[in-house]
Design an enzyme around this catalytic site. Structure first.
Site, PDB file in Angstrom:
ATOM      1  N   GLU A 263       0.890  -1.181   0.000  1.00 21.68           N
ATOM      2  CA  GLU A 263       0.000   0.000   0.000  1.00 21.68           C
ATOM      3  C   GLU A 263       0.920   1.221   0.000  1.00 21.68           C
ATOM      4  O   GLU A 263       1.563   1.512   1.009  1.00 21.68           O
ATOM      5  CB  GLU A 263      -0.907   0.007   1.231  1.00 21.68           C
ATOM      6  CG  GLU A 263      -1.839  -1.193   1.357  1.00 21.68           C
ATOM      7  CD  GLU A 263      -2.910  -1.270   0.279  1.00 21.68           C
ATOM      8  OE1 GLU A 263      -3.070  -0.290  -0.489  1.00 21.68           O
ATOM      9  OE2 GLU A 263      -3.567  -2.313   0.175  1.00 21.68           O
ATOM     10  N   CYS A 297      -2.046   9.218   2.961  1.00 14.07           N
ATOM     11  CA  CYS A 297      -1.814   8.735   1.594  1.00 14.07           C
ATOM     12  C   CYS A 297      -2.939   9.232   0.694  1.00 14.07           C
ATOM     13  O   CYS A 297      -2.734   9.490  -0.485  1.00 14.07           O
ATOM     14  CB  CYS A 297      -1.729   7.217   1.583  1.00 14.07           C
ATOM     15  SG  CYS A 297      -3.096   6.409   2.403  1.00 14.07           S
TER      16      CYS A 297
HETATM   17  P1  NAP Z   1       8.742   4.787   4.186  1.00 15.40           P
HETATM   18  O1  NAP Z   1       9.909   5.664   4.279  1.00 15.40           O
HETATM   19  O2  NAP Z   1       8.562   3.953   2.975  1.00 15.40           O
HETATM   20  O3  NAP Z   1       8.808   3.834   5.498  1.00 15.40           O
HETATM   21  C1  NAP Z   1       7.790   2.888   5.736  1.00 15.40           C
HETATM   22  C2  NAP Z   1       8.351   1.752   6.575  1.00 15.40           C
HETATM   23  O4  NAP Z   1       9.293   1.005   5.787  1.00 15.40           O
HETATM   24  C3  NAP Z   1       9.079   2.206   7.818  1.00 15.40           C
HETATM   25  O5  NAP Z   1       8.782   1.339   8.875  1.00 15.40           O
HETATM   26  C4  NAP Z   1      10.533   2.077   7.392  1.00 15.40           C
HETATM   27  O6  NAP Z   1      11.400   1.882   8.463  1.00 15.40           O
HETATM   28  C5  NAP Z   1      10.467   0.822   6.542  1.00 15.40           C
HETATM   29  N1  NAP Z   1      11.605   0.604   5.648  1.00 15.40           N
HETATM   30  C6  NAP Z   1      12.512   1.511   5.206  1.00 15.40           C
HETATM   31  N2  NAP Z   1      13.394   0.907   4.362  1.00 15.40           N
HETATM   32  C7  NAP Z   1      13.038  -0.389   4.284  1.00 15.40           C
HETATM   33  C8  NAP Z   1      13.545  -1.510   3.573  1.00 15.40           C
HETATM   34  N3  NAP Z   1      14.623  -1.413   2.781  1.00 15.40           N
HETATM   35  N4  NAP Z   1      12.932  -2.707   3.710  1.00 15.40           N
HETATM   36  C9  NAP Z   1      11.853  -2.819   4.508  1.00 15.40           C
HETATM   37  N5  NAP Z   1      11.315  -1.788   5.201  1.00 15.40           N
HETATM   38  C10 NAP Z   1      11.904  -0.589   5.102  1.00 15.40           C
HETATM   39  O7  NAP Z   1       7.374   5.585   4.362  1.00 15.40           O
HETATM   40  P2  NAP Z   1       7.021   6.750   5.384  1.00 15.40           P
HETATM   41  O8  NAP Z   1       7.776   7.960   4.985  1.00 15.40           O
HETATM   42  O9  NAP Z   1       7.117   6.244   6.783  1.00 15.40           O
HETATM   43  O10 NAP Z   1       5.444   6.943   5.101  1.00 15.40           O
HETATM   44  C11 NAP Z   1       4.913   7.846   4.190  1.00 15.40           C
HETATM   45  C12 NAP Z   1       4.520   7.137   2.915  1.00 15.40           C
HETATM   46  O11 NAP Z   1       3.577   6.106   3.183  1.00 15.40           O
HETATM   47  C13 NAP Z   1       3.819   8.079   1.943  1.00 15.40           C
HETATM   48  O12 NAP Z   1       4.306   7.846   0.647  1.00 15.40           O
HETATM   49  C14 NAP Z   1       2.351   7.669   2.050  1.00 15.40           C
HETATM   50  O13 NAP Z   1       1.576   7.968   0.918  1.00 15.40           O
HETATM   51  C15 NAP Z   1       2.485   6.202   2.266  1.00 15.40           C
HETATM   52  N6  NAP Z   1       1.243   5.647   2.833  1.00 15.40           N
HETATM   53  C16 NAP Z   1       0.447   4.846   2.050  1.00 15.40           C
HETATM   54  C17 NAP Z   1      -0.756   4.366   2.560  1.00 15.40           C
HETATM   55  C18 NAP Z   1      -1.658   3.483   1.735  1.00 15.40           C
HETATM   56  O14 NAP Z   1      -2.508   2.829   2.321  1.00 15.40           O
HETATM   57  N7  NAP Z   1      -1.518   3.445   0.427  1.00 15.40           N
HETATM   58  C19 NAP Z   1      -1.130   4.702   3.866  1.00 15.40           C
HETATM   59  C20 NAP Z   1      -0.302   5.518   4.617  1.00 15.40           C
HETATM   60  C21 NAP Z   1       0.900   5.986   4.105  1.00 15.40           C
HETATM   61  P3  NAP Z   1      12.270   3.090   9.077  1.00 15.40           P
HETATM   62  O15 NAP Z   1      11.331   3.958   9.797  1.00 15.40           O
HETATM   63  O16 NAP Z   1      13.212   2.380   9.953  1.00 15.40           O
HETATM   64  O17 NAP Z   1      12.947   3.775   7.904  1.00 15.40           O
END
Ligand code: NAP
Length: 489
Positions: A263, A297
């Site tokens: 997602e 999101c």
């Molecule tokens: P992110 O940077 O992608 O991080 C999400 C999670 O992934 C965090 O727990 C992060 O850990 C982890 N992560 C980072 N690198 C990884 C890797 N190589 N392998 C596995 N996991 C890894 O996202 P964010 O900045 O927290 O969240 C914002 C984004 O989420 C926006 O783009 C938003 O649109 C999206 N979002 C989508 C939805 C939906 O339902 N479509 C809902 C809410 C948010 P760390 O914190 O340790 O880096």
């Protein structure tokens, strides 16, 4: 907002709430470790809490304990745990709201709202856990058939890895764990390092509600020791990820042979047609743009308005936007808190400035102080501006005009994202065209793109996701596999 340091003495209390000194959990056991994550308020940089981090050994222990299992949960057990968790959340609502607001910078009113959503997630998961999920297929219904019946039953998976983002620190976590509990699938949770305290408090709440410890471990630590090895581990049967497109695509390239839910980001439009109810359009565009500091999101990230009404709409929208007071997240009067950190606010400021260089005009706001970005209305935004082609995760409201419905549909479909959308119109034929022609996971008529209930199917297509839906009911399906059996009947 957080940073990693070596262990030090727990700091003194501050005047907002007690500093939380805690640790990750491996199946109910709180980790003690020399590696400490400091969690600071994005608003004033005060220390909110510390978390003792996990390492590769803890990740291995979490897998082994989950697979070893324990007390097998009946449907009634699962219902009781989820319902008890719901009751505990009501009792602890203010504590959760304070933690969410302190570590994420979200306004306290948004944090309280989020606890209400999680109440619903737990309630729906509890209700669904009691329902039978089998189907029956009679086989004597065609010339090739015979007197047999095929039955389906859903079986839990052996282990799920759930990875969550920062932007709804509690709700994102609940949307993964509650459906997994409802079907009896053990989870290793890897929450965002930017908002770990809420996830750990929720883990404790679930243990307090009677969740057997093997059912849940919550781990934070270096990506190369925790997240990436777990994603690749063949003993993990499903990876359920919510977060950015970049990390989602990275996961899909290394995950291997297992179920995966992605997602990802969004760039949702609200599309305001010539016949729209103007007050409704203004209200929904503002709510969609600014709620949760624009960090949903499904936040409104593009306001597309019919050319004939764009002037009148813009004037009213600027007025309305003035009521979204931004400031100290802990103040009950604040409507828009900070974004997650200063770097994110600087990015927002940069895309605004870049659009201005391309001819856009700031009509309201535009100022940044640390991680606090004012609700910002921008007019004359070029169609190729980064602000509208990429995801800008904050309280920005770019307004673009369109000349007719074909143009609006083409403009809406012109980015790589396909999460959700909102259409404001009183014309049913127009509404139907958008429902049929927008390349998105959701079309909401006369509502914000983010409208949903917690049990309805939710998820995007294109770069926003693989089209596999979440929401309590769909997520429960994801955390199981279907077994069929047939009998002479
Ligand atoms: P992110 O940077 O992608 O991080 C999400 C999670 O992934 C965090 O727990 C992060 O850990 C982890 N992560 C980072 N690198 C990884 C890797 N190589 N392998 C596995 N996991 C890894 O996202 P964010 O900045 O927290 O969240 C914002 C984004 O989420 C926006 O783009 C938003 O649109 C999206 N979002 C989508 C939805 C939906 O339902 N479509 C809902 C809410 C948010 P760390 O914190 O340790 O880096």
């Amino acid at each position: 907002m957080s940073e990693i340091t070596e262990k030090q003495n727990p700091p003194a209390n501050n005047n907002i709430m007690d500093i939380i000194n805690t640790g990750c959990y491996v199946a109910g056991n709180k980790i003690e470790s020399e590696k400490i994550l400091e969690v600071r308020s994005p608003y004033d940089n005060r220390l909110v809490g510390t978390v003792a981090l996990a390492n590769a050994t803890h990740a291995e222990q979490a897998i082994e304990t989950a697979l070893k299992g324990g007390q097998k949960l009946t449907r009634y057990d699962r219902f009781s745990i989820l319902d008890k968790a719901r009751q505990l959340l009501i009792e602890r609502r203010d504590e959760f709201a304070k933690i969410i607001s302190a570590e994420s910078g979200l306004a306290i009113r948004e944090a309280i709202y989020e606890t209400g959503r999680v109440h619903d997630v737990l309630m729906f998961a509890a209700m669904e856990s009691l329902k039978d999920d089998g189907q029956i297929f009679s086989c004597d219904i065609s010339p090739q058939g015979k007197a047999r019946k095929i039955f389906t039953t859903r079986e839990s998976l052996s282990l799920a890895l759930c990875i969550t983002p920062f932007n709804h620190p509690l709700n994102q976590v609940a949307h993964k764990i509650a459906p997994a509990i409802a079907v009896g699938t053990p989870v290793i949770l890897k929450p965002s390092e930017k908002t770990p305290l809420t996830a750990i408090k929720f883990t404790e709440l679930l243990y307090d509600a009677g969740l057997p410890h093997y059912m849940l471990s919550t781990l934070l630590g270096p990506t190369n020791e925790i997240a990436e090895p777990l994603v690749k581990d063949p003993r993990v049967e499903i990876v359920s990820f919510t977060g950015s497109v970049a990390v989602g695509k990275r996961i899909s390239s290394v995950v291997g042979y297992k179920k995966v839910i992605l997602e990802l980001g969004g760039n949702d439009p609200i599309i305001i047609l010539e016949d729209a109810d103007m007050d409704m359009a203004v209200h929904l565009a503002a709510e969609g743009s600014y709620r949760n500091s624009g960090q949903r999101c499904t936040a409104v990230k593009r306001i597309l308005v019919h050319e004939k009404i764009i002037e009148a709409f813009t004037a009213k929208f600027v007025q309305k936007s003035k009521s979204y007071i931004c400031g100290d997240p802990s103040d009950a009067a604040t409507v828009v808190g900070t974004v997650i950190d200063e770097a994110s606010a600087i990015y927002l400021e940069t895309v605004v400035n870049k659009a201005v260089e391309q001819g856009a005009k700031i009509l309201l706001g535009g100022k940044r102080t640390g991680a606090l970005m004012e609700p910002t209305v921008i007019g004359n935004v070029p169609r190729n501006a980064d602000m509208v082609m990429k995801e800008s995760f904050g309280p920005l409201a770019p307004i673009l005009g369109f000349k007719d419905i074909d143009d609006a549909i083409a403009l809406s479909n012109s980015t790589v994202y396909g999460l959700s959308s909102g259409i404001i119109t009183n014309n049913m034929q127009h509404a139907i065209r958008f429902i049929k022609e927008l390349k998105v996971g959701t079309v909401n008529i006369n509502e914000v793109p983010g409208y949903r209930i917690e049990s309805s199917p939710f998820g995007g297509i294109k770069d926003s996701g693989l089209g596999v839906k979440e929401g309590v009911i769909e997520a429960m399906k994801c955390f199981t596999f279907v077994k069929t059996f047939s009998m002479p009947w």
